[in-house]
Design an enzyme around this catalytic site. Structure first.
Site, PDB file in Angstrom:
ATOM      1  N   HIS A 109     -33.002  39.160   2.056  1.00  0.00           N
ATOM      2  CA  HIS A 109     -33.574  40.505   2.053  1.00  0.00           C
ATOM      3  C   HIS A 109     -32.811  41.360   1.066  1.00  0.00           C
ATOM      4  O   HIS A 109     -31.610  41.181   0.890  1.00  0.00           O
ATOM      5  CB  HIS A 109     -33.533  41.153   3.445  1.00  0.00           C
ATOM      6  CG  HIS A 109     -32.199  41.118   4.118  1.00  0.00           C
ATOM      7  ND1 HIS A 109     -31.688  39.974   4.685  1.00  0.00           N
ATOM      8  CD2 HIS A 109     -31.260  42.077   4.305  1.00  0.00           C
ATOM      9  CE1 HIS A 109     -30.502  40.227   5.218  1.00  0.00           C
ATOM     10  NE2 HIS A 109     -30.207  41.501   4.986  1.00  0.00           N
ATOM     11  N   ASP A 138     -35.870  49.538   7.770  1.00  0.00           N
ATOM     12  CA  ASP A 138     -34.709  49.026   8.501  1.00  0.00           C
ATOM     13  C   ASP A 138     -34.611  49.740   9.849  1.00  0.00           C
ATOM     14  O   ASP A 138     -34.828  50.941   9.956  1.00  0.00           O
ATOM     15  CB  ASP A 138     -33.436  49.255   7.682  1.00  0.00           C
ATOM     16  CG  ASP A 138     -32.261  48.461   8.215  1.00  0.00           C
ATOM     17  OD1 ASP A 138     -31.806  47.539   7.508  1.00  0.00           O
ATOM     18  OD2 ASP A 138     -31.785  48.757   9.329  1.00  0.00           O
TER      19      ASP A 138
HETATM   20  P1  DGP Z   1     -27.569  42.478   6.496  1.00  0.00           P
HETATM   21  O1  DGP Z   1     -26.201  42.860   6.986  1.00  0.00           O
HETATM   22  O2  DGP Z   1     -27.696  42.705   5.007  1.00  0.00           O
HETATM   23  O3  DGP Z   1     -27.977  41.095   6.924  1.00  0.00           O
HETATM   24  O4  DGP Z   1     -28.558  43.538   7.145  1.00  0.00           O
HETATM   25  C1  DGP Z   1     -29.483  43.262   8.138  1.00  0.00           C
HETATM   26  C2  DGP Z   1     -30.270  44.534   8.397  1.00  0.00           C
HETATM   27  O5  DGP Z   1     -31.363  44.197   9.244  1.00  0.00           O
HETATM   28  C3  DGP Z   1     -29.504  45.654   9.096  1.00  0.00           C
HETATM   29  O6  DGP Z   1     -29.474  46.798   8.232  1.00  0.00           O
HETATM   30  C4  DGP Z   1     -30.334  45.968  10.351  1.00  0.00           C
HETATM   31  C5  DGP Z   1     -31.647  45.289  10.081  1.00  0.00           C
HETATM   32  N1  DGP Z   1     -32.293  44.762  11.260  1.00  0.00           N
HETATM   33  C6  DGP Z   1     -31.753  43.937  12.192  1.00  0.00           C
HETATM   34  N2  DGP Z   1     -32.656  43.633  13.129  1.00  0.00           N
HETATM   35  C7  DGP Z   1     -33.812  44.276  12.777  1.00  0.00           C
HETATM   36  C8  DGP Z   1     -35.103  44.337  13.361  1.00  0.00           C
HETATM   37  O7  DGP Z   1     -35.406  43.743  14.404  1.00  0.00           O
HETATM   38  N3  DGP Z   1     -36.030  45.102  12.710  1.00  0.00           N
HETATM   39  C9  DGP Z   1     -35.733  45.777  11.558  1.00  0.00           C
HETATM   40  N4  DGP Z   1     -36.707  46.501  10.998  1.00  0.00           N
HETATM   41  N5  DGP Z   1     -34.529  45.719  10.983  1.00  0.00           N
HETATM   42  C10 DGP Z   1     -33.574  44.985  11.588  1.00  0.00           C
END
Ligand code: DGP
Length: 127
Positions: free
Chosen positions: A110, A35
């Site tokens: 996810h 994340d």
């Molecule tokens: P949710 O609220 O459950 O939809 O969490 C989305 C998660 O995705 C949040 O913890 C941050 C992560 N996230 C957002 N954009 C990116 C990205 O571009 N790369 C990665 N690795 N994680 C991301």
């Protein structure tokens, strides 16, 4: 109200290789990566490669091969991180935020795997 899949969401872009990611595990039907805003020492997201918004939709519509692959990928990530309590690890929390009330920011299924410190109670007090 059903939610159609938005193929411009950030995880769809990661799956297409348009945005880099810190991959932990890739299988035929699943991808696990770190994340970008970790909320614990270990914070890994596991996603299916298919276009599913929520776990409920995935469980109803995905093939058995996708479901088995995804479930095994989650287990493999826990084993790789050494956090599986059945193997002496310190444990983890697995969260899948879904939809409006689940406060899902990225509309591609996810699960968050969080570990590496005591994580406190599951939910804050209701507002
Ligand atoms: P949710 O609220 O459950 O939809 O969490 C989305 C998660 O995705 C949040 O913890 C941050 C992560 N996230 C957002 N954009 C990116 C990205 O571009 N790369 C990665 N690795 N994680 C991301």
């Amino acid at each position: 109200m059903s939610q159609s899949y938005d193929d411009q969401n950030i995880f769809a872009k990661i799956l297409r290789g348009e945005i880099p990611n810190d991959t932990v595990l890739e299988t035929e039907h699943s991808l696990a990566f770190r994340d970008i805003q970790p909320q614990a020492p270990e914070h890994v997201l596991v996603i299916p490669k298919g276009a599913y918004v929520s776990y409920g939709q995935f469980a109803q519509e995905a093939s058995e091969a996708e479901i088995v692959d995804y479930t095994r990928a989650i287990g493999e990530v826990c084993a790789m991180l050494g956090i599986e309590p059945a193997r002496g690890g310190g444990g983890f929390r697995m969260i899948s935020n879904s939809g409006r009330d689940g406060v899902q920011e990225v509309p591609h299924l996810h699960v968050h795997i969080l570990a590496g410190r005591p994580l406190g109670r599951m939910l804050a007090r209701a507002e």
